[in-house]
Every structure is written in C-alpha cells, then in structure tokens.
Design a protein around this motif. Structure first.
Motif, PDB file in Angstrom:
ATOM      1  N   MET A 329       0.825  -1.205   0.000  1.00  0.00           N
ATOM      2  CA  MET A 329       0.000   0.000   0.000  1.00  0.00           C
ATOM      3  C   MET A 329       0.863   1.262   0.000  1.00  0.00           C
ATOM      4  O   MET A 329       0.372   2.344  -0.272  1.00  0.00           O
ATOM      5  CB  MET A 329      -0.925   0.005   1.228  1.00  0.00           C
ATOM      6  N   LEU A 330       2.163   1.095   0.298  1.00  0.00           N
ATOM      7  CA  LEU A 330       3.056   2.238   0.353  1.00  0.00           C
ATOM      8  C   LEU A 330       3.746   2.437  -0.983  1.00  0.00           C
ATOM      9  O   LEU A 330       3.392   1.856  -1.995  1.00  0.00           O
ATOM     10  CB  LEU A 330       4.062   2.041   1.486  1.00  0.00           C
ATOM     11  N   ALA A 331       4.761   3.232  -0.998  1.00  0.00           N
ATOM     12  CA  ALA A 331       5.412   3.601  -2.259  1.00  0.00           C
ATOM     13  C   ALA A 331       6.140   2.442  -2.901  1.00  0.00           C
ATOM     14  O   ALA A 331       6.290   2.385  -4.109  1.00  0.00           O
ATOM     15  CB  ALA A 331       6.375   4.749  -2.012  1.00  0.00           C
ATOM     16  N   GLY A 332       6.632   1.508  -2.097  1.00  0.00           N
ATOM     17  CA  GLY A 332       7.241   0.313  -2.665  1.00  0.00           C
ATOM     18  C   GLY A 332       8.652   0.536  -3.150  1.00  0.00           C
ATOM     19  O   GLY A 332       9.607   0.024  -2.574  1.00  0.00           O
ATOM     20  N   GLU A 333       8.850   1.275  -4.218  1.00  0.00           N
ATOM     21  CA  GLU A 333      10.160   1.447  -4.825  1.00  0.00           C
ATOM     22  C   GLU A 333      10.961   2.580  -4.164  1.00  0.00           C
ATOM     23  O   GLU A 333      12.108   2.808  -4.499  1.00  0.00           O
ATOM     24  CB  GLU A 333       9.998   1.733  -6.328  1.00  0.00           C
ATOM     25  N   SER A 334      10.384   3.307  -3.246  1.00  0.00           N
ATOM     26  CA  SER A 334      11.074   4.422  -2.636  1.00  0.00           C
ATOM     27  C   SER A 334      12.174   3.938  -1.699  1.00  0.00           C
ATOM     28  O   SER A 334      12.067   2.880  -1.086  1.00  0.00           O
ATOM     29  CB  SER A 334      10.074   5.286  -1.864  1.00  0.00           C
ATOM     30  N   GLU A 340       8.440   6.784   6.994  1.00  0.00           N
ATOM     31  CA  GLU A 340       8.226   7.934   6.111  1.00  0.00           C
ATOM     32  C   GLU A 340       7.186   7.616   5.045  1.00  0.00           C
ATOM     33  O   GLU A 340       6.340   8.461   4.716  1.00  0.00           O
ATOM     34  CB  GLU A 340       9.545   8.331   5.458  1.00  0.00           C
ATOM     35  N   GLN A 341       7.239   6.402   4.501  1.00  0.00           N
ATOM     36  CA  GLN A 341       6.260   6.021   3.484  1.00  0.00           C
ATOM     37  C   GLN A 341       4.859   5.946   4.082  1.00  0.00           C
ATOM     38  O   GLN A 341       3.880   6.382   3.467  1.00  0.00           O
ATOM     39  CB  GLN A 341       6.649   4.675   2.870  1.00  0.00           C
ATOM     40  N   PHE A 342       4.757   5.381   5.285  1.00  0.00           N
ATOM     41  CA  PHE A 342       3.454   5.274   5.933  1.00  0.00           C
ATOM     42  C   PHE A 342       2.927   6.657   6.306  1.00  0.00           C
ATOM     43  O   PHE A 342       1.722   6.920   6.219  1.00  0.00           O
ATOM     44  CB  PHE A 342       3.562   4.391   7.176  1.00  0.00           C
TER      45      PHE A 342
END
Length: 529
Positions: A329-334, A340-342
């Motif tokens: 559900m988050l950015a994945g590739e970041s 930070e993504q959450f």
C-alpha cells in the motif's frame, strides 16, 4: 396515523434511487475486492498467521478491533480488517439518509407540503423507517451474495450472511439514533451533529475499550461487529441488539414526533441577542454564524483524527517488516523508510478527510439558495459577488484551518510516541502541500453550483473516487493514470518524495480558473427554487 405512508415510501425511493445506487455499489465492490486481494497477497496460512500477529499491535487494535479468531483465514482476515470500518461508513450513510428525509425536509418546508395532503401524522416517519429498512436489507443481500459467490473456502454462506447482517444492523441502529436526534433538534445541522457525534463517540469508546478495558467496549454498538467473529465462531446473537434497538428507537422517534409542532424541536434553541453585531450584518458574518457549530465540531474532530493517527507512529519499522500488504500500500520502490512512506499515506488520507468540511461550507451556498433563504438577502442591496465571496472565503479558510489542526495533532502525537520524531515543519509542510488540491475540489464544487446546481452533490462521488484510488491504489494495483484523474494525485508525497513546486502552482491556477468560470455561471443563471 400512517395513512398514505406507502405512497410516501414510493416517493422516497424515487428521490433516492441514484444515491442508493452509488452508496450500495461502492460498498459492495470494495467489500468483495478486499478478500480477493488478500488471497493473492497471503496465499499460505503461515503468511496469514504472521499478519494476525502484527495486527495485535495496540494501535491497530484500536483502529480495526482485536484479533478474536483461532485461525486467521482469508475470511477471518477480511472480517477483522473490514467489518468495523465498513459498519462505520454504513452508519454514516444511514445518518445522512434519515436526516435528509426528516429534519432537512422539514426545514425546507417539504414535510409541511406533505402534511397538507391526506396523510397521517406518523406517515412520514413510517415511510422513512421502511425506506431505511429496505436500503439496509438490500445492502445485506448484495454483501452476503457477493461474498458467498466468491467461492473462497473459508468464506461460507453462513459467515457471508452474518457479515451482511452485521452491516445492516449497524445501519438500522444509527438510523434510529438519527430519527431521535431529528426530534430533539430544531434544525438539520444540529440533528446531524448529534447523530454524527454518537457515531464518533461509539468508535472512540470501542477503541479505548479494546485496548485497555474490554468492559468499556460493551457501551459501544460498534463493539458487536468484532464480537460477531464473522467467518469464525459466527455469533448470530450480536445482530439482535442492533436491529432490536434500532427499531425501538424509530418507534420512540415516532412518538416524540407526535408530541412536537412542525418545525420545532423538543430541545429549545437558545434565544439570540436582540440586536445583531455589525459583523453579523455582513454576508460573511452571517454565513460564519450559521456554520459556526459545524466549523468548531469539525475542528475538534480533525485535531483528534490527527492525534489518533500520530499515536501509531512509534516503532513502525519493526511492525512493517514482513507485512507485505501494508508494504504494497506504500510507495514500494522508494528508498525512504517505512515510517516515512506510511506517514505520506496517513497525510493524504487526512487531507482527503479535511476536504469534507470545506466542500460542505461551499455547498451551503446552493443550500441557502434552494431553501429560498437567500431571497431575503437579495431583497437588500447585496450583490451576488458578495454572497458568493463570503462562502468561498469561509470554505478556503476553513480548509486551511482544518489542515493545520489535523497535522498539528499528528505532529504532537508523533512527538509523544517516537524516539526520533519528525519536525513540526516536516509534517505540517507535507500536509499543506495538499492544500492546492483542496482548492481544486472547491473549484469543482463552484463549477457545479454555477452551471449544474442540481448536480452539485456529485462532488462527493469525485472525492470518494480520489480516496479509493489513492488509499487502495497500491493494494489493488490500479494503473497510475487513475491517480491523475484526481487533483490529489499530482501532489508530491512528502516526506517520501522530493518537493516539486510546479504541480502545486498549476493546481492553484486551475482552482482559480474554475472558481472564476463557476462564478460567472452563478452570476448569470436564475436562482433555483
């Protein structure tokens, strides 16, 4: 007493056919899509057991309820993570429907017109009850059949029927609460505020009780959704209090309605001042006074919402490791941390919710027009620009205040639970990046009011689309172009991404153009009646 309630029921169904379709279609599609996604993400029992352990975190328990299941199957996972939150949405749906057909219609003079015809005094309440009962039973049917025909091994027909009945029972309960509040209050705003407050208090009481004192949870009707243990023990008795109390509340509301005069409430409004202040004599002052209670209520709600989300920003790195569904559900590739993504996901959700009061404030412009109250204002030397600008300015400033309160609450709670908290500017700056997107949503509302006032309510469907795509996009692997159909999809996801000012400048310009064109349409068209 109930003479011609059948005809009134037919008229209610005809008036709400589009709203019913949108609500039930959205709820059914999302409910059916979740177990299919879970099946792809967690194909083995070992992976599901890990998920059950991670969801035992107190913060997640407060959000979705405790894990009461012995075996965490696809069915129990779906019930645990979706029934409570869906029941909350179903409760809101019923509050809106009942308030619309009781206090709103009475405030607009429609019920007085109905009473002038050969109808019983209790006909409208009976028609509203039957109308709500039909909507919720139709929801039960769609959810139950939709989940049952999936053919997932752990999702039998018994559990699927209970899943739908829990949602339907929750809807009937809060519909009954709204029927009572409509008799107590003498205006639609207060009636909705009372019912909505009961819904939020029920959720908060259950959250606190599930984490610290289970006895407290039993004072909340939403606690029954987790106690039902759908697709587990399947406790059917839990739906009896929901349906029983809801029907009883409607009966009490019908009796209360017989005790009061039309347009009056059982709770008297406080007498106002004999003379108005100079500010109240202005269009902005009057509009602000009429919306004061709603603004204060939403401000408190947004502060608490931000604080509740911030309270789960503790040791998220450990929590997310091995939790594939939340990672997806988050950015994945970041390259940013999971925290930070959450955080970027939480911020966009808060921004979407904070957009609601701003849109409500802007839609008040058309509501005043439709109810003919604006006719009294235009009888004075008041230009359309002054009236329009008063509501637009309140909507814009209110959106800004809601953003600041929500993200300040998020920051304060984060400071209390994190060893290395984010700075105030990091969180508030990341949240305020979505403010131009809010202005675009206000611009869409102005366009609808200016050219298609009867369709202005469609802005809610657009906001719901933005929420589904941005919140569930990673989970259901929606194509990226779907995000760009919403203004929120163009905003950089801070602090997960680098700040880029060009999208925000363009969104602000688009909002300005929409507002300008919308006002021209509003200025040239006839007033609605």
């Amino acid at each position: 007493m109930f003479h011609n309630s059948g005809k009134l029921l037919f008229f209610l169904g005809k008036a709400d056919r589009l709203r019913i379709t949108v609500w039930l279609f959205s709820l059914t599609v999302i409910t059916i899509a979740v177990p299919l996604a879970f099946g792809n993400l967690y194909p083995t029992q070992a992976e599901r057991d890990v998920m059950a352990q991670t969801l035992s975190n107190p913060a997640l328990t407060a959000m979705v309820g405790p894990v009461n299941f012995e075996t965490y199957t696809i069915g129990t996972m779906t019930a645990h993570e979706m029934v409570l939150l869906t029941a909350l949405v179903v409760g809101l749906m019923n509050i809106l429907f009942v308030n619309r057909h009781t206090r709103v219609e009475e405030e607009e003079g429609l019920l007085e017109l109905v009473r002038s015809l050969p109808t019983g005094k209790g006909a409208n309440m009976m028609a509203v009850f039957l109308h709500i009962l039909f909507i919720n039973l139709l929801l039960v049917l769609l959810i139950s059949v939709g989940l049952g025909v999936l053919g997932i091994e752990s999702m039998g027909w018994n559990g699927s029927m209970l899943y739908g009945m829990v949602l339907g029972g929750s809807g009937i309960f809060f519909a009954g609460i709204t029927a009572i509040s409509a008799q107590l209050a003498d205006n639609a705003r207060t009636s909705f505020g009372i019912a909505f407050a009961v819904l939020m208090i029920a959720y908060l009481v259950r959250a606190v009780g599930d984490v610290s004192a289970e006895t407290l949870s039993w004072f909340s009707p939403l606690h029954l959704s987790s106690q039902a243990e759908v697709y587990g023990a399947n406790h059917w008795w839990t739906i009896l209090p929901l349906f029983g109390v809801g029907i009883l509340l409607f009966a009490v509301a019908g009796y209360m309605a017989s005790l009061r005069d039309l347009d009056a409430g059982l709770l008297r409004s406080r007498a106002g001042k004999t003379t108005a202040s100079s500010f109240l004599g202005t269009p902005t002052g009057l509009a602000l006074r009429l919306q004061r209670t709603g603004i204060i209520s939403w401000g408190i709600a947004m502060l608490l919402l931000g604080a509740s989300y911030g309270s789960i920003l503790g040791d998220l790195e450990t929590f997310f490791e091995g939790n594939e569904i939340l990672q997806q559900m988050l950015a994945g590739e970041s390259s940013a941390s999971f925290t930070e993504q959450f955080l970027s996901l939480l911020i966009v959700v808060i921004a979407l919710i904070a957009t609601i009061p701003a849109l409500m404030s802007m839609l008040k412009l058309y509501k005043e027009e439709k109810s003919h109250r604006v006719d009294l204002l235009y009888a004075h030397p008041l230009s359309r620009f002054q009236f329009f600008a008063s509501h637009l300015s309140i909507a814009a400033v209110q959106g800004l205040v809601m953003f600041l309160l929500a993200f300040a609450g998020l920051w304060m709670a984060g400071v209390a639970v994190m060893t290395e908290p984010f700075s105030f500017l990091t969180i508030v700056g990341a949240g305020m990046a979505y403010y131009p997107a809010l202005l675009v949503m206000v611009g869409v509302t102005v366009l609808l009011i200016g050219f298609f006032p009867e369709k202005s309510g469609w802005v809610w469907a657009y906001l719901l689309y933005a929420f589904i795509v941005l919140y569930f996009g990673g989970l259901f692997e929606f194509p990226e172009w779907m995000e760009y159909l919403s203004p929120f999809g163009y905003v950089p996801e801070l602090p997960n991404e680098d700040m880029t000012w060009l999208p925000l400048i363009l969104l602000s310009m688009v909002a300005l153009v929409m507002v300008t064109i919308g006002f021209r349409g509003y200025k040239r068209r006839d007033l609605q009646g």
